[in-house]
Design an enzyme around this catalytic site. Structure first.
Site, short mmCIF file in Angstrom:
data_model
loop_
_atom_site.label_atom_id
_atom_site.label_comp_id
_atom_site.label_asym_id
_atom_site.label_seq_id
_atom_site.Cartn_x
_atom_site.Cartn_y
_atom_site.Cartn_z
N LYS A 203 0.86 -1.18 0.00
CA LYS A 203 0.00 0.00 0.00
C LYS A 203 0.90 1.23 0.00
CE LYS A 203 -3.62 2.48 2.34
NZ LYS A 203 -4.69 2.42 3.32
N LYS A 257 -1.96 -1.49 -4.01
CA LYS A 257 -2.84 -0.32 -3.99
C LYS A 257 -2.03 0.96 -4.03
CE LYS A 257 -5.98 1.81 -0.74
NZ LYS A 257 -6.46 1.72 0.59
C1 PBG Z 1 -7.34 3.52 5.15
C2 PBG Z 1 -7.70 3.29 3.73
C3 PBG Z 1 -7.51 4.22 2.69
C4 PBG Z 1 -8.06 3.66 1.55
C5 PBG Z 1 -8.55 2.39 1.90
N1 PBG Z 1 -8.30 2.17 3.26
C6 PBG Z 1 -7.00 5.62 2.68
C7 PBG Z 1 -5.72 5.97 3.28
O1 PBG Z 1 -4.81 5.15 3.48
O2 PBG Z 1 -5.63 7.15 3.61
C8 PBG Z 1 -8.11 4.35 0.23
C9 PBG Z 1 -8.99 3.80 -0.80
C10 PBG Z 1 -9.30 4.71 -1.90
O3 PBG Z 1 -8.73 5.79 -2.10
O4 PBG Z 1 -10.21 4.34 -2.66
N2 PBG Z 1 -6.56 2.66 5.81
#
Ligand code: PBG
Length: 331
Positions: A203, A257
């Protein structure tokens, strides 16, 4: 593949198989199905649906509407939904204690959807950002960093609360070190031997999460800087190391992601590990496609389906996308 499989022109004309729709269909190496898609849903308290202005077509749903949408997804052949709670501001604290409340919004959403749409998989994030006043995924130390080990303890408790509510797949998206081993141990000890762990292994600290943070209300007056725990967009070897650790610690599936700007990461991870690797077409990707479609700069639906196909071709076993219903209908 060795080049000796390819003869010279004109014995070999690659356009032969490309010429007609039937022959293109016959030789297609990648096909997109509704069963490749996972629909993220934002759930909120109350009775009203609230559109997310930065995510056209996506609304925060009260429980009743979330169940109806989950049923639609199931009917469309989508195997699972991923639930994200819109936590009321007065429930947020610096340590995100609401995440541990067995009767919180996400737990009620999990158990209701499992009850009403039993054949549908339910996925929930493990991370504290919807619950913390500062919007970080964990609790802050005095130095202002997210405290890894103290956060992991809370994440284990959050995972257990969600597993008890009936969650099928726990998806730690927090990027703390060692959390997969700790959560797996906590689940095993509590008897949740079949709860799946989908580790957000890669991520990235990304500028593409903006609309999501608007949707769940974790956006702050100043942007939340998560570079102290999420991966640096400059790195790909590090994603491999993250994935190797998550696999060793007991992940069942891995997540990359965002998706489209990170196809190389998807490709490397899916080639390196025999686990299912999933991808998240994040909110900013969806918003971009939608905006370009709305101005007529491109055909939004065509670009959407192409993006999803390419994400699958790069190695994704399944894809989280806000456009899952739209894409499933078009397939
Ligand atoms: C939080 C989380 C995020 C997303 C999914 N879970 C945002 C972040 O890390 O700030 C983002 C998903 C998206 O932008 O569609 N843990």
């Amino acid at each position: 593949m060795s080049l000796s499989f390819t003869g010279d022109f004109p014995a070999t004309r690659l356009r032969r198989t490309r010429l007609e729709p039937w022959s293109r269909a016959l030789v297609a190496e990648t096909r997109l199905h509704a069963s490749d898609l996972i629909l993220p849903l934002f759930v909120q308290e109350g009775e009203n649906c609230t559109p997310v202005p930065t995510l056209p077509g996506v609304s925060r749903l009260p429980l009743k509407a979330a169940v109806e949408t989950a049923q639609k997804a199931h009917d469309a052949g989508i195997p699972a939904v991923a639930l994200f709670p819109v936590v009321p501001p007065d429930r947020k604290t610096p340590h995100g204690e609401e995440a541990l409340n067995a009767d919180n919004l996400i737990c009620r959403a999990i158990s209701t959807i499992k009850l009403r749409v039993p054949g549908l998989g339910v996925i929930a994030d493990v991370a504290l950002d919807p619950y913390t006043t500062h919007g970080h995924d964990g609790i802050l130390s005095e130095a202002g960093h997210v405290d890894n080990d103290a956060t992991v303890e809370l994440l284990c408790r959050q995972a257990l609360v969600q597993a008890r509510a009936g969650c099928d797949v726990i998806a730690p998206s927090d990027m703390m070190d060692g959390r997969i081993r700790a959560i797996r141990a906590a689940l095993e000890e509590a008897g949740f031997h079949h709860t799946l762990l989908l580790a957000y292994a890669a991520k990235y600290a990304s500028g593409f999460y903006g609309p999501f943070r608007d949707a769940v209300g974790s956006a702050q007056s100043r942007p939340v800087d998560k570079r102290g725990y999420q991966l640096d967009a400059a790195n790909s070897n590090e994603a491999l190391r993250e994935a190797a650790l998550d696999v060793a610690e007991g992940a069942d599936m891995l997540m990359v992601k965002p998706a489209l700007p990170y196809l190389d990461i998807l490709h490397r991870l899916s080639a390196a590990f025999p686990l299912p690797v999933l991808a998240y077409q994040v909110s900013g990707e969806y918003a971009m496609l939608h905006a370009a479609g709305a101005t007529g700069a491109l055909d939004g639906k065509e670009a959407l389906l192409e993006s999803l196909l390419c994400i699958k071709r790069a190695g994704a076993r399944a894809i989280f996308t806000y456009a899952a219903l739209e894409a499933a209908a078009a397939l």
